[in-house]
Design an enzyme around this catalytic site. Structure first.
Site, PDB file in Angstrom:
ATOM      1  N   PHE A 118       0.857  -1.187   0.000  1.00 28.16           N
ATOM      2  CA  PHE A 118       0.000   0.000   0.000  1.00 28.16           C
ATOM      3  C   PHE A 118       0.891   1.234   0.000  1.00 28.16           C
ATOM      4  CE2 PHE A 118      -4.426   1.409   0.805  1.00 28.16           C
ATOM      5  CZ  PHE A 118      -5.088   0.371   0.187  1.00 28.16           C
ATOM      6  N   GLN A 232      -6.505  15.190   3.269  1.00 33.64           N
ATOM      7  CA  GLN A 232      -5.873  14.290   2.295  1.00 33.64           C
ATOM      8  C   GLN A 232      -6.634  14.224   0.975  1.00 33.64           C
ATOM      9  OE1 GLN A 232      -5.596   9.708   2.806  1.00 33.64           O
ATOM     10  NE2 GLN A 232      -3.527  10.522   2.894  1.00 33.64           N
ATOM     11  N   HIS A 234      -6.875  11.978  -2.335  1.00 38.49           N
ATOM     12  CA  HIS A 234      -6.510  10.665  -2.861  1.00 38.49           C
ATOM     13  C   HIS A 234      -6.253  10.865  -4.349  1.00 38.49           C
ATOM     14  CE1 HIS A 234      -6.709   6.481  -3.987  1.00 38.49           C
ATOM     15  NE2 HIS A 234      -6.854   6.113  -2.730  1.00 38.49           N
ATOM     16  N   LEU A 244     -14.152   6.625  -5.427  1.00 41.53           N
ATOM     17  CA  LEU A 244     -12.764   6.223  -5.242  1.00 41.53           C
ATOM     18  C   LEU A 244     -12.407   4.976  -6.049  1.00 41.53           C
ATOM     19  CD1 LEU A 244     -10.182   6.573  -3.365  1.00 41.53           C
ATOM     20  CD2 LEU A 244     -11.164   4.696  -2.060  1.00 41.53           C
ATOM     21  N   GLU A 247      -6.514   2.429  -3.806  1.00 40.51           N
ATOM     22  CA  GLU A 247      -5.067   2.316  -3.966  1.00 40.51           C
ATOM     23  C   GLU A 247      -4.657   0.868  -4.257  1.00 40.51           C
ATOM     24  OE1 GLU A 247      -3.033   5.167  -1.526  1.00 40.51           O
ATOM     25  OE2 GLU A 247      -1.938   3.499  -0.637  1.00 40.51           O
ATOM     26  N   ARG A 287       0.137   9.479  -0.629  1.00 37.18           N
ATOM     27  CA  ARG A 287      -0.926  10.173  -1.360  1.00 37.18           C
ATOM     28  C   ARG A 287      -0.681  11.660  -1.551  1.00 37.18           C
ATOM     29  NH1 ARG A 287      -5.948   6.944   1.511  1.00 37.18           N
ATOM     30  NH2 ARG A 287      -5.453   4.997   0.464  1.00 37.18           N
ATOM     31  N   HIS A 355     -10.385  13.071   0.404  1.00 40.10           N
ATOM     32  CA  HIS A 355     -10.647  11.700   0.833  1.00 40.10           C
ATOM     33  C   HIS A 355     -10.712  11.535   2.348  1.00 40.10           C
ATOM     34  CE1 HIS A 355     -10.703   7.394   0.552  1.00 40.10           C
ATOM     35  NE2 HIS A 355      -9.523   7.240   1.103  1.00 40.10           N
ATOM     36  N   ARG A 390      -1.866  10.821   6.169  1.00 40.09           N
ATOM     37  CA  ARG A 390      -2.142   9.441   6.584  1.00 40.09           C
ATOM     38  C   ARG A 390      -1.689   8.463   5.511  1.00 40.09           C
ATOM     39  NH1 ARG A 390      -6.768   5.631   5.487  1.00 40.09           N
ATOM     40  NH2 ARG A 390      -7.432   7.108   3.909  1.00 40.09           N
TER      41      ARG A 390
HETATM   42  C1  LIG Z   1     -14.390   5.440  -0.208  1.00 39.75           C
HETATM   43  C2  LIG Z   1     -13.470   5.246   0.950  1.00 39.75           C
HETATM   44  C3  LIG Z   1     -12.574   4.196   0.963  1.00 39.75           C
HETATM   45  C4  LIG Z   1     -11.711   4.025   2.042  1.00 39.75           C
HETATM   46  N1  LIG Z   1     -10.835   2.979   2.031  1.00 39.75           N
HETATM   47  C5  LIG Z   1     -10.030   2.768   3.097  1.00 39.75           C
HETATM   48  C6  LIG Z   1      -9.165   1.633   3.146  1.00 39.75           C
HETATM   49  O1  LIG Z   1      -9.136   0.796   2.245  1.00 39.75           O
HETATM   50  N2  LIG Z   1      -8.382   1.484   4.230  1.00 39.75           N
HETATM   51  C7  LIG Z   1      -8.397   2.372   5.282  1.00 39.75           C
HETATM   52  O2  LIG Z   1      -7.660   2.171   6.250  1.00 39.75           O
HETATM   53  N3  LIG Z   1      -9.214   3.439   5.256  1.00 39.75           N
HETATM   54  C8  LIG Z   1     -10.037   3.652   4.197  1.00 39.75           C
HETATM   55  N4  LIG Z   1     -10.872   4.744   4.194  1.00 39.75           N
HETATM   56  C9  LIG Z   1     -10.964   5.572   5.397  1.00 39.75           C
HETATM   57  C10 LIG Z   1     -11.759   4.840   6.465  1.00 39.75           C
HETATM   58  O3  LIG Z   1     -12.733   4.044   5.846  1.00 39.75           O
HETATM   59  C11 LIG Z   1     -12.443   5.786   7.426  1.00 39.75           C
HETATM   60  O4  LIG Z   1     -11.524   6.696   7.968  1.00 39.75           O
HETATM   61  C12 LIG Z   1     -13.104   5.014   8.572  1.00 39.75           C
HETATM   62  O5  LIG Z   1     -13.913   3.982   8.069  1.00 39.75           O
HETATM   63  C13 LIG Z   1     -13.930   5.946   9.448  1.00 39.75           C
HETATM   64  O6  LIG Z   1     -14.652   5.172  10.362  1.00 39.75           O
HETATM   65  P1  LIG Z   1     -15.394   5.873  11.559  1.00 39.75           P
HETATM   66  O7  LIG Z   1     -15.995   4.806  12.389  1.00 39.75           O
HETATM   67  O8  LIG Z   1     -14.507   6.846  12.210  1.00 39.75           O
HETATM   68  O9  LIG Z   1     -16.560   6.738  10.865  1.00 39.75           O
HETATM   69  P2  LIG Z   1     -17.740   6.304   9.861  1.00 39.75           P
HETATM   70  O10 LIG Z   1     -17.643   4.940   9.350  1.00 39.75           O
HETATM   71  O11 LIG Z   1     -17.828   7.425   8.885  1.00 39.75           O
HETATM   72  O12 LIG Z   1     -19.020   6.339  10.809  1.00 39.75           O
HETATM   73  C14 LIG Z   1     -19.529   7.542  11.344  1.00 39.75           C
HETATM   74  C15 LIG Z   1     -20.769   7.236  12.146  1.00 39.75           C
HETATM   75  O13 LIG Z   1     -21.202   8.399  12.823  1.00 39.75           O
HETATM   76  C16 LIG Z   1     -22.594   8.556  12.677  1.00 39.75           C
HETATM   77  N5  LIG Z   1     -22.887   9.991  12.798  1.00 39.75           N
HETATM   78  C17 LIG Z   1     -22.249  11.035  12.216  1.00 39.75           C
HETATM   79  N6  LIG Z   1     -22.819  12.193  12.592  1.00 39.75           N
HETATM   80  C18 LIG Z   1     -23.827  11.878  13.438  1.00 39.75           C
HETATM   81  C19 LIG Z   1     -24.794  12.640  14.157  1.00 39.75           C
HETATM   82  N7  LIG Z   1     -24.849  13.967  14.085  1.00 39.75           N
HETATM   83  N8  LIG Z   1     -25.685  11.969  14.924  1.00 39.75           N
HETATM   84  C20 LIG Z   1     -25.682  10.613  15.002  1.00 39.75           C
HETATM   85  N9  LIG Z   1     -24.788   9.856  14.345  1.00 39.75           N
HETATM   86  C21 LIG Z   1     -23.869  10.484  13.571  1.00 39.75           C
HETATM   87  C22 LIG Z   1     -22.889   7.961  11.316  1.00 39.75           C
HETATM   88  O14 LIG Z   1     -24.253   7.596  11.227  1.00 39.75           O
HETATM   89  C23 LIG Z   1     -21.950   6.756  11.301  1.00 39.75           C
HETATM   90  O15 LIG Z   1     -22.555   5.672  11.959  1.00 39.75           O
HETATM   91  C24 LIG Z   1     -11.740   4.934   3.123  1.00 39.75           C
HETATM   92  C25 LIG Z   1     -12.639   5.984   3.115  1.00 39.75           C
HETATM   93  C26 LIG Z   1     -13.480   6.155   2.024  1.00 39.75           C
HETATM   94  C27 LIG Z   1     -14.399   7.351   2.035  1.00 39.75           C
END
Ligand SMILES: Cc1cc2nc3c(=O)[nH]c(=O)nc-3n(C[C@H](O)[C@H](O)[C@H](O)COP(=O)(O)OP(=O)(O)OC[C@H]3O[C@@H](n4cnc5c(N)ncnc54)[C@H](O)[C@@H]3O)c2cc1C
Length: 581
Positions: A118, A232, A234, A244, A247, A287, A355, A390
């Site tokens: 990666f 960041q 991407h 997306l 990668e 990135r 991203h 990152r």
């Molecule tokens: C397309 C894409 C591909 C990616 N691929 C990778 C990868 O291959 N490897 C990697 O390491 N990272 C990857 N990332 C980054 C990584 O996926 C994210 O940083 C990570 O999943 C974030 O997880 P999280 O639990 O912090 O937030 P999220 O999964 O975004 O969850 C946020 C939660 O908060 C809740 N929420 C938000 N605001 C409120 C509110 N006001 N009231 C109630 N609930 C709320 C939402 O409903 C949700 O349940 C990728 C990101 C994207 C966008």
């Protein structure tokens, strides 16, 4: 009418970090009752869309120190090294735990866990489940969370405010979206896991729900956000949609080509071309560097003009159909569906796309914020392991490691607290009144949500993109103040209670405006170039002045103010970032 419920630990967010934290709370103290609020059904959280994989050292040829070094140098020496060390050490344990909970990691023919290279990782250490890693991880966490009776879910509830008593956070107010009812949820500890804020920009891979709500809730409650200037890009998003292309496509051997069919990254100090599958550098540079190289190619007139602006090409053709189907089926599906092209035979047009946000809620190694009773983890938080840039595949693992840590710390904290007092309900009632007066019952507001949102996103793209300058950041700071003032005069057309998506859009815009201001202010104050923060007027890294975290707080008049905190250096003194060896 206000509904009231009470739990020991409240999680705001049901994505990877939130669900991992909920499980950790339940495991740490089975007597605690846990609530998970999510504005969407948890399986729709953005984690589900992660494709490429999750990093963790495994195998004989790698070491914890090497993962530490790649993360620290990749983050341009801004990560806190004690946090990185803890992260790297616990990463493989967390990934293995997920395996035991049922996550279907890809395997080698001999049964060992398969890993892929990666960007910025000099060794192969990214675990994956085809190119749907986030989907499988979130499923595993969601199903595991169902085992615990102590976990109560509030699906499709939108948190609008933190409840505070004498500087201590003791719950939140949320709107039940299906009915519009306002719910006060009191708790002895609150963990914010609301994910990132890519939607402050117009062109992003981030789901529409990624509006930085939890960052804004915390900022308004009086705790600082950290390193918000580091956004960041991407390098490979599909033009127009911003979808997306993971990668993993380059990790499996894809090439980046300019308009002459030339692998242009060899001109940017990222290594020399190598035959696939040995492709440690160049296309697999970090990135920030790849996105910056795109801008330089554009300036040299070597990009391709497409219907949605300049693009370069991602070439997977030489990988062959069999490999693409086995390792990158989702990439093929996305290209066929959204670009009407087949990467087995055709070039994929791509351009850099917002991203991820490296910054977030300031926490310590256990997710604790400076506010008593408030914890944060996942993309919403900044521990910090990501620093100025990152590395791909570190953040899914970050959700696990620091989600678990925050869950354990919050459980321990909650176990020795007294239940919150009834007087918090007055605050909740006030919040209910605010929502009615400012949005639902208000008539005659002149400003439109979409207009303000578009102006904000345009300002962010123009001023806080891949390259920034003091002049444009200064302009953006003024513009965002103006938008904040105009937001006061916002008017809704929909005054109904059930599934009022216009109300949600207004609340999300309020979050984004606060987050956008904090990004611009941190970027303006940081007069150097580091990682994803590139200032055309200060092109060099300045460790003398800025080997420091930015902390941005909200002042009484609502405007942001920036201060700095030292970076923790343990074993890796600052050095130049070198790739391509
Ligand atoms: C397309 C894409 C591909 C990616 N691929 C990778 C990868 O291959 N490897 C990697 O390491 N990272 C990857 N990332 C980054 C990584 O996926 C994210 O940083 C990570 O999943 C974030 O997880 P999280 O639990 O912090 O937030 P999220 O999964 O975004 O969850 C946020 C939660 O908060 C809740 N929420 C938000 N605001 C409120 C509110 N006001 N009231 C109630 N609930 C709320 C939402 O409903 C949700 O349940 C990728 C990101 C994207 C966008």
């Amino acid at each position: 009418m206000l509904d009231i419920s009470s739990h020991d630990v409240l999680l705001i967010g049901g994505g990877g970090a939130g669900l991992r934290a909920a499980i950790a709370v339940a495991e740490t103290n089975p007597n605690l009752s846990v609530a998970v609020i999510s504005k969407v059904y948890p399986m729709r959280s953005h984690t589900v869309s992660a494709e490429g994989g999750a990093a963790g050292v495994i195998g004989k040829n790698d070491s914890l120190d090497e993962h530490c070094y790649d993360t620290i140098s990749g983050g341009d020496w801004l990560p806190d090294q004690d946090a990185v060390e803890a992260f790297v050490k616990e990463a493989p344990l967390e990934l293995m735990r997920l395996e035991h909970w049922g996550c279907p990691w890809n395997r080698e023919p001999d049964g060992h866990i398969a890993v892929r290279p990666f960007g910025g990782m000099k060794k192969e250490r990214t675990w994956f489940a085809a190119d749907k890693t986030g989907f499988h991880m979130l499923h595993t966490l969601f199903q595991t969370s169902l085992k615990y009776d102590a976990v109560a879910r509030y699906d499709e509830y939108y948190a609008t405010k933190l409840l505070m008593d004498d500087g201590q956070v003791q719950g939140a107010v949320a709107v039940e979206l299906s009915s519009g009812k306002v719910q006060a949820i009191t708790a002895k500890a609150v963990i914010i896991c609301t994910g990132g804020c890519g939607r402050v920009f117009p062109f992003t891979t981030n789901a529409a729900i990624k509006t930085g709500d939890g960052m804004a809730l915390t900022y308004r409650a009086g705790a600082p956000l950290k390193d918000m200037e580091f956004i960041q890009y991407h390098p490979t998003g599909l033009p127009f949609t911003g979808i997306l292309i993971t990668e993993a496509a380059r990790a499996e051997g894809g090439y980046m080509l300019n308009k002459d069919g030339y692998r242009y990254l060899q001109d940017y100090n990222l290594g020399t071309p190598q035959p696939t599958p040995v492709l440690r550098s160049m296309e697999l540079g970090p990135r920030d560097r790849l996105s910056q190289a795109f801008v330089k190619e554009f300036e040299r007139g070597r990009t391709v003009e497409g219907p949605y602006g300049a693009v370069v090409h991602l070439d997977l053709r030489h990988l062959g159909e069999k490999k693409i189907e086995a390792k990158l089926p989702f990439v093929r599906e996305l290209c066929l569906k959204y670009e009407n092209l087949d990467p087995v035979r055709e070039l994929i047009p791509v351009r850099p796309v917002v991203h991820y946000v490296m910054g977030g809620i300031h926490t310590d190694l256990n997710g604790a914020t400076p506010l008593q009773g408030l914890f944060a983890a996942g993309e919403a938080a900044c521990v910090s392991i990501n620093g100025a840039n990152r590395l791909g595949s570190n953040s899914l693992t970050e959700c696990l490691v620091f989600g678990a840590r925050a869950g354990r710390a919050a459980a321990e904290f909650a176990s020795v607290q007294r239940p919150p007092g009834r007087h918090l309900l007055a605050q909740a009632a006030e919040e209910e009144e605010r929502l009615q007066d400012r949005f639902l019952n208000k008539s005659g507001g002149r400003e439109r949500i979409a207009t303000l949102r578009e102006e904000m996103q345009k300002t962010m793209e123009q001023s806080a993109g891949i390259y920034r300058s003091g002049e444009s950041l200064q302009h953006a700071a003024g513009k965002l103040r103006e938008l904040q003032e105009r937001f006061e005069d916002i008017g809704l057309d929909d005054h109904s209670r059930a599934f009022n998506t216009e109300l949600v859009a207004a609340l999300e815009l309020a979050s984004m405006l606060d987050v956008a201001e904090s990004v611009i202010q941190c970027a303006l104050q940081r007069q150097e170039s580091r990682g994803a923060h590139q200032r055309t007027d200060f092109p060099a890294r300045d460790d003398q002045k800025y080997l420091a975290h930015s902390l941005v707080s909200r002042q009484a008049d609502g405007s942001p103010v920036v201060s700095y905190a030292p970076v923790t250096i343990t074993r890796w003194p600052p050095a130049e970032r070198v790739y391509g060896k």
